[in-house]
Scaffold this active site. Sequence first.
Site, PDB file in Angstrom:
ATOM      1  N   PHE A   1     -40.817 -24.332 -78.184  1.00  0.00           N
ATOM      2  CA  PHE A   1     -40.108 -25.367 -77.429  1.00  0.00           C
ATOM      3  C   PHE A   1     -41.025 -25.863 -76.321  1.00  0.00           C
ATOM      4  O   PHE A   1     -41.483 -25.085 -75.485  1.00  0.00           O
ATOM      5  CB  PHE A   1     -38.797 -24.829 -76.852  1.00  0.00           C
ATOM      6  CG  PHE A   1     -37.934 -25.938 -76.329  1.00  0.00           C
ATOM      7  CD1 PHE A   1     -37.100 -26.653 -77.182  1.00  0.00           C
ATOM      8  CD2 PHE A   1     -37.983 -26.301 -74.993  1.00  0.00           C
ATOM      9  CE1 PHE A   1     -36.328 -27.715 -76.712  1.00  0.00           C
ATOM     10  CE2 PHE A   1     -37.210 -27.352 -74.514  1.00  0.00           C
ATOM     11  CZ  PHE A   1     -36.382 -28.057 -75.375  1.00  0.00           C
ATOM     12  N   VAL A   2     -41.289 -27.165 -76.302  1.00  0.00           N
ATOM     13  CA  VAL A   2     -42.246 -27.706 -75.339  1.00  0.00           C
ATOM     14  C   VAL A   2     -41.567 -28.629 -74.334  1.00  0.00           C
ATOM     15  O   VAL A   2     -40.546 -29.251 -74.630  1.00  0.00           O
ATOM     16  CB  VAL A   2     -43.401 -28.456 -76.041  1.00  0.00           C
ATOM     17  CG1 VAL A   2     -44.300 -27.486 -76.779  1.00  0.00           C
ATOM     18  CG2 VAL A   2     -42.877 -29.526 -76.988  1.00  0.00           C
TER      19      VAL A   2
ATOM     20  N   ASP B   1     -38.087 -32.761 -71.894  1.00  0.00           N
ATOM     21  CA  ASP B   1     -37.313 -31.996 -70.912  1.00  0.00           C
ATOM     22  C   ASP B   1     -36.733 -30.725 -71.503  1.00  0.00           C
ATOM     23  O   ASP B   1     -36.659 -30.551 -72.721  1.00  0.00           O
ATOM     24  CB  ASP B   1     -36.155 -32.839 -70.379  1.00  0.00           C
ATOM     25  CG  ASP B   1     -35.019 -32.957 -71.399  1.00  0.00           C
ATOM     26  OD1 ASP B   1     -35.299 -33.267 -72.568  1.00  0.00           O
ATOM     27  OD2 ASP B   1     -33.859 -32.716 -71.023  1.00  0.00           O
TER      28      ASP B   1
ATOM     29  N   ASP C   1     -39.484 -33.135 -84.990  1.00  0.00           N
ATOM     30  CA  ASP C   1     -39.094 -31.737 -85.182  1.00  0.00           C
ATOM     31  C   ASP C   1     -38.477 -31.631 -86.578  1.00  0.00           C
ATOM     32  O   ASP C   1     -39.205 -31.477 -87.554  1.00  0.00           O
ATOM     33  CB  ASP C   1     -38.144 -31.349 -84.045  1.00  0.00           C
ATOM     34  CG  ASP C   1     -37.719 -29.890 -84.092  1.00  0.00           C
ATOM     35  OD1 ASP C   1     -38.469 -29.075 -84.653  1.00  0.00           O
ATOM     36  OD2 ASP C   1     -36.638 -29.559 -83.572  1.00  0.00           O
TER      37      ASP C   1
ATOM     38  N   LYS D   1     -44.029 -30.751 -84.951  1.00  0.00           N
ATOM     39  CA  LYS D   1     -43.915 -29.291 -85.000  1.00  0.00           C
ATOM     40  C   LYS D   1     -44.114 -28.779 -86.407  1.00  0.00           C
ATOM     41  O   LYS D   1     -43.556 -29.341 -87.352  1.00  0.00           O
ATOM     42  CB  LYS D   1     -42.533 -28.865 -84.525  1.00  0.00           C
ATOM     43  CG  LYS D   1     -42.515 -28.431 -83.092  1.00  0.00           C
ATOM     44  CD  LYS D   1     -41.222 -27.721 -82.792  1.00  0.00           C
ATOM     45  CE  LYS D   1     -40.771 -28.110 -81.418  1.00  0.00           C
ATOM     46  NZ  LYS D   1     -39.491 -27.496 -81.069  1.00  0.00           N
TER      47      LYS D   1
ATOM     48  N   ASP E   1     -41.179 -38.995 -78.891  1.00  0.00           N
ATOM     49  CA  ASP E   1     -41.954 -37.902 -78.307  1.00  0.00           C
ATOM     50  C   ASP E   1     -42.375 -36.866 -79.338  1.00  0.00           C
ATOM     51  O   ASP E   1     -43.530 -36.465 -79.393  1.00  0.00           O
ATOM     52  CB  ASP E   1     -41.169 -37.248 -77.148  1.00  0.00           C
ATOM     53  CG  ASP E   1     -39.722 -36.889 -77.515  1.00  0.00           C
ATOM     54  OD1 ASP E   1     -39.334 -37.008 -78.711  1.00  0.00           O
ATOM     55  OD2 ASP E   1     -38.973 -36.492 -76.606  1.00  0.00           O
TER      56      ASP E   1
HETATM   57  P1  5GP Z   1     -35.571 -34.135 -84.649  1.00  0.00           P
HETATM   58  O1  5GP Z   1     -34.491 -35.138 -84.910  1.00  0.00           O
HETATM   59  O2  5GP Z   1     -36.921 -34.494 -85.193  1.00  0.00           O
HETATM   60  O3  5GP Z   1     -35.157 -32.738 -85.048  1.00  0.00           O
HETATM   61  O4  5GP Z   1     -35.674 -33.988 -83.115  1.00  0.00           O
HETATM   62  C1  5GP Z   1     -36.283 -34.896 -82.356  1.00  0.00           C
HETATM   63  C2  5GP Z   1     -35.773 -34.775 -80.934  1.00  0.00           C
HETATM   64  O5  5GP Z   1     -35.407 -33.430 -80.590  1.00  0.00           O
HETATM   65  C3  5GP Z   1     -36.896 -35.144 -80.016  1.00  0.00           C
HETATM   66  O6  5GP Z   1     -36.908 -36.532 -79.766  1.00  0.00           O
HETATM   67  C4  5GP Z   1     -36.572 -34.322 -78.796  1.00  0.00           C
HETATM   68  O7  5GP Z   1     -35.656 -35.043 -78.005  1.00  0.00           O
HETATM   69  C5  5GP Z   1     -35.864 -33.099 -79.321  1.00  0.00           C
HETATM   70  N1  5GP Z   1     -36.809 -31.944 -79.452  1.00  0.00           N
HETATM   71  C6  5GP Z   1     -37.218 -31.346 -80.577  1.00  0.00           C
HETATM   72  N2  5GP Z   1     -38.082 -30.337 -80.317  1.00  0.00           N
HETATM   73  C7  5GP Z   1     -38.232 -30.318 -78.971  1.00  0.00           C
HETATM   74  C8  5GP Z   1     -39.017 -29.513 -78.058  1.00  0.00           C
HETATM   75  O8  5GP Z   1     -39.766 -28.598 -78.420  1.00  0.00           O
HETATM   76  N3  5GP Z   1     -38.900 -29.797 -76.742  1.00  0.00           N
HETATM   77  C9  5GP Z   1     -38.089 -30.791 -76.286  1.00  0.00           C
HETATM   78  N4  5GP Z   1     -38.077 -30.975 -74.964  1.00  0.00           N
HETATM   79  N5  5GP Z   1     -37.355 -31.575 -77.096  1.00  0.00           N
HETATM   80  C10 5GP Z   1     -37.422 -31.337 -78.431  1.00  0.00           C
HETATM   81 MG    MG Z   2     -35.777 -37.392 -78.131  1.00  0.00          MG
END
Ligand code: 5GP
Ligand code: MG
Length: 193
Positions: free
Chosen positions: A146-147, A153, A97, A125, A94
């Site tokens: 935060f989306v 979710d 981040d 992001k 999805d």
């Molecule tokens: P990363 O490992 O890239 O930091 O985080 C990825 C995961 O963090 C995404 O798959 C998601 O589950 C969660 N995440 C990161 N930012 C957001 C956000 O703004 N909204 C939501 N709902 N989940 C996020």
């Molecule tokens: Mg995820």
Amino acid sequence: MRVLLTSEQLSAGIARLAAEVAADVAPGPLTVVGVLTGSIVLVSDLIRRLEGPVRLSMVWASSYRDGATTPGRLDLRLDLLPDLGGHDVLLVDDIFDTGRTLEALMAELRGRDAARVRSLVLLRKAGRAEVAIEPDFVGFDIPDVFVVGYGLDHDGAWRHLPHVAALEPADIHDKRPPHVDPAPIDPDAGPRP
Ligand code: 5GP
Ligand code: MG
């Protein structure tokens, strides 16, 4: 809640992503690996726009970023994966981040002798990446907010929204679905559900 991406914008973005994937991957079979739970809406829209043989599998990932408990811990479950040996693989998540989830999953998939592993995310992001890798395909770059919606979710809520919205503090304790007026009944439309 502030709408960042309408369902029309999302749909155009998925069509563009599908065209980019089609131009990049070999014409043969493609194994799409979706990341539960946030990618389910994206995966279901994306695979219906891909031509050619597609095999679908799901993995599960969850990161606990709530520093007080288990900072930076990433849980992965890969036991549903089929044999990837020699296959072209597209990992679909999805949102990118910090990038830690995608980095860990790419390493896992690459360790399974796939012919080629590419990655696709709906959202990226700004200014958050903590890893050297970038996704191969990105739907939309968004600001650091935060989306929710379109699969994403907050505490289990809002995945069903057809758009992507920025969650504002006032929304956080209000998990009721937004009020939608029922469609008027068309007497010629056949039996009611
Ligand atoms: P990363 O490992 O890239 O930091 O985080 C990825 C995961 O963090 C995404 O798959 C998601 O589950 C969660 N995440 C990161 N930012 C957001 C956000 O703004 N909204 C939501 N709902 N989940 C996020
Ligand atoms: Mg995820």
